[in-house]
Design a protein around this motif. Structure first.
Motif, PDB file in Angstrom:
ATOM      1  N   THR A 185       4.460  -0.364   0.929  1.00  0.00           N
ATOM      2  CA  THR A 185       3.028  -0.653   0.873  1.00  0.00           C
ATOM      3  C   THR A 185       2.414  -0.618   2.263  1.00  0.00           C
ATOM      4  O   THR A 185       3.095  -0.786   3.270  1.00  0.00           O
ATOM      5  N   THR A 229      -3.081  -4.718  -0.308  1.00  0.00           N
ATOM      6  CA  THR A 229      -2.008  -3.766  -0.032  1.00  0.00           C
ATOM      7  C   THR A 229      -2.078  -2.623  -1.022  1.00  0.00           C
ATOM      8  O   THR A 229      -2.502  -2.793  -2.166  1.00  0.00           O
ATOM      9  N   ASP A 253       0.111   0.821  -2.587  1.00  0.00           N
ATOM     10  CA  ASP A 253       1.393   1.486  -2.765  1.00  0.00           C
ATOM     11  C   ASP A 253       1.333   2.845  -2.062  1.00  0.00           C
ATOM     12  O   ASP A 253       0.411   3.638  -2.310  1.00  0.00           O
TER      13      ASP A 253
END
Length: 111
Positions: A62, A71, A73
């Motif tokens: 992340t 955050t 991915d």
């Protein structure tokens, strides 16, 4: 997407492992993140606060926005921690013979 769609970015060795680096390509800000021999490319703007994601921290898979802690991915661009709820675009990357190549067409047809 063909191999001809990819443009050369830099040698893999120019990207520090585990950090985000900003690059402007055709007026598009991209955050590149290297994890070992794999490279990820994301839109370099948090979908929540319009802050450069490349100024944030990389943890596992992340990238964290430094302002509010959202955050994203690295593989999908999807937010994993609020307050962001909208994904950021990700871009196809290939590493060939130690060189990094990018396709400027977002994954999954995202705009």
């Amino acid at each position: 997407m063909t191999r001809d769609d990819f443009i050369h970015i830099c040698p893999l060795s120019d990207l520090p492992d585990g950090e985000a680096i900003r690059a402007e390509i055709d007026d598009l800000a991209i955050a590149f993140v290297r994890k070992g021999n794999e490279v990820f490319a994301l839109e370099d703007e948090c979908s929540h606060a319009k802050i450069a994601l490349s100024e944030g921290d990389v943890e596992d898979c992340t990238l964290e926005c430094w302002l509010h802690g959202s955050t994203f991915d690295l593989r999908t661009g999807k937010p994993t921690v609020p307050p962001a709820t909208i994904p950021v675009a990700t871009y196809p990357v290939e590493v060939r013979d130690g060189e990094v190549y990018l396709d400027l067409t977002p994954n999954d047809g995202a705009e």
